[in-house]
Design an enzyme around this catalytic site. Structure first.
Site, mmCIF file in Angstrom:
data_model
loop_
_atom_site.group_PDB
_atom_site.id
_atom_site.type_symbol
_atom_site.label_atom_id
_atom_site.label_comp_id
_atom_site.label_asym_id
_atom_site.label_seq_id
_atom_site.Cartn_x
_atom_site.Cartn_y
_atom_site.Cartn_z
ATOM 1 N N CYS A 134 17.807 -15.702 -24.712
ATOM 2 C CA CYS A 134 18.268 -14.594 -25.550
ATOM 3 C C CYS A 134 18.441 -13.327 -24.717
ATOM 4 C CB CYS A 134 17.284 -14.352 -26.691
ATOM 5 S SG CYS A 134 17.756 -12.968 -27.738
ATOM 6 N N CYS A 137 17.439 -10.096 -26.452
ATOM 7 C CA CYS A 137 15.983 -9.872 -26.508
ATOM 8 C C CYS A 137 15.445 -9.413 -25.153
ATOM 9 C CB CYS A 137 15.226 -11.148 -26.864
ATOM 10 S SG CYS A 137 15.922 -12.125 -28.183
ATOM 11 N N ASP A 138 15.870 -10.067 -24.087
ATOM 12 C CA ASP A 138 15.163 -9.943 -22.814
ATOM 13 C C ASP A 138 15.945 -9.268 -21.686
ATOM 14 O OD1 ASP A 138 12.989 -11.259 -23.958
ATOM 15 O OD2 ASP A 138 13.784 -13.229 -23.463
#
Ligand code: NDP
Length: 310
Positions: A134, A137-138
């Site tokens: 992701c 997300c990261d």
């Protein structure tokens, strides 16, 4: 057999939010938590894009808090997964893997989607330590770092382009020499100076030390040559699989297996009294906050359905 007003199948942000709304409406929902209680967010660390947490929040903590909040209003939880649902007549019959059986006046499906992984030996243990599925997300944690993305579809292009906002260099590893991605996405990725494509290449091993991912051992599937490449991050973008197999054809799905809402913008499925929310019906946004929003909508639709059909 016990009859429930609402059975929520799956327990990510969509399921827990549906539980919060339906429990506050006095419906005493049962959440059958599924294979990965808390969903995909339990595999991430810091979540910095969920509103209300100026310092960010750990994914597992966010899920634990959502669960606790819904429990406060009478939500019950069951730590098993659903083996079979009979939607041929109401109330619906839900059979769990542990042998429990329930009748449900309404069902909310929030079983999510699972990112596909390559199946390499240390892949799962390195999630959060350099391996991610992701970018949204990261990606932020890879400022000025080198990243390798695997995949050749729209997701891989989108993730690679997004990651160039942070990384110094993004390599896209693809197993063929042509991309599956749509032409506009290919063009955008190819025009990006930070992105370089490595063709006909498959990942054989993720190299890591105590700090996390350090490199990849890759093989050119044309020449057979095996080389090692240094990297700080390894992002998988080889697709997601919606968790809809257990529905056994009773719910209308698209060709990729995602639930198709039949009354947009409402989360109604083709079976009256069955609603869907979160990633199981969304291959586009796939965010915790959008999943939570759709969970709220599904709960409100279930509540109205019960008022009209009880
Ligand atoms: P896709 O199935 O379209 O692409 C998956 C890619 O990963 C393919 O290139 C495939 O290779 C590769 N792949 C699959 N398995 C492996 C493996 N085991 N090892 C190495 N490579 C592998 O998935 P996406 O997630 O990219 O897209 C899903 C859907 O969502 C598509 O319909 C897409 O158009 C849509 N989407 C749209 C976006 C947009 O419009 N902005 C953004 C993201 C997704 P190969 O090509 O060889 O099969």
């Amino acid at each position: 057999m016990e009859t429930k007003n609402v059975i929520i199948i799956g327990s990510g942000p969509a399921g827990y939010t549906a539980a919060l709304y339906s429990s506050r409406a006095g419906l005493e929902p049962l959440v059958i938590e599924g294979v990965q209680p808390g969903g995909q967010l339990t595999t991430t660390t810091d979540v910095e894009n969920f509103p209300g947490f100026p310092e960010g929040v750990m994914g597992p903590d966010l899920m634990a808090n959502m669960k606790k909040q819904a429990a406060r209003f009478g939500t019950q939880y069951l730590g098993t997964w659903v083996k079979d649902v009979d939607m041929s007549k109401r109330p619906f019959k839900v059979t769990c893997e542990n042998g429990d059986e329930f009748l449900a006046k309404t069902i909310i499906i929030s079983t999510g989607a699972s990112a596909k992984y390559l199946g390499l030996p240390n892949e799962m243990e390195l999630i959060g330590k350099g391996v991610s599925a992701c970018a949204t997300c990261d990606g932020f944690f890879y400022r000025d770092k080198v990243i390798h993305v695997v995949g050749g579809g729209d997701t891989a292009m989108e993730e690679a382009i997004f990651l160039t906002k942070f990384a110094s260099k993004v390599y896209v590893l693809h197993r063929r020499d042509t991309l599956k991605a749509s032409k506009p996405m290919q063009d955008r990725a190819m025009a990006n100076e930070k992105i370089e494509f490595i063709w006909n290449t498959e990942v054989e091993e993720i190299l890591a030390d105590d700090t996390g991912v350090t490199g990849l051992k890759v093989k050119n599937n044309q020449s057979g040559e095996v080389t090692e490449r240094k990297t700080d991050g390894f992002f998988l973008a080889i697709g997601h699989k919606p968790n809809t197999d257990f529905l056994n054809g009773q719910i209308k799905l698209d060709e990729q297996g995602y639930i198709v809402p039949v009354l947009p913008p409402h989360p109604d499925t083709n079976v009256a009294g069955v609603f869907a929310c979160g990633d199981v019906q969304d291959h586009y946004y796939r965010q915790a906050i959008s999943a939570a929003g759709s969970g709220c909508e599904a709960a409100i639709r279930a509540e109205r359905f019960l008022e009209e059909n009880n």
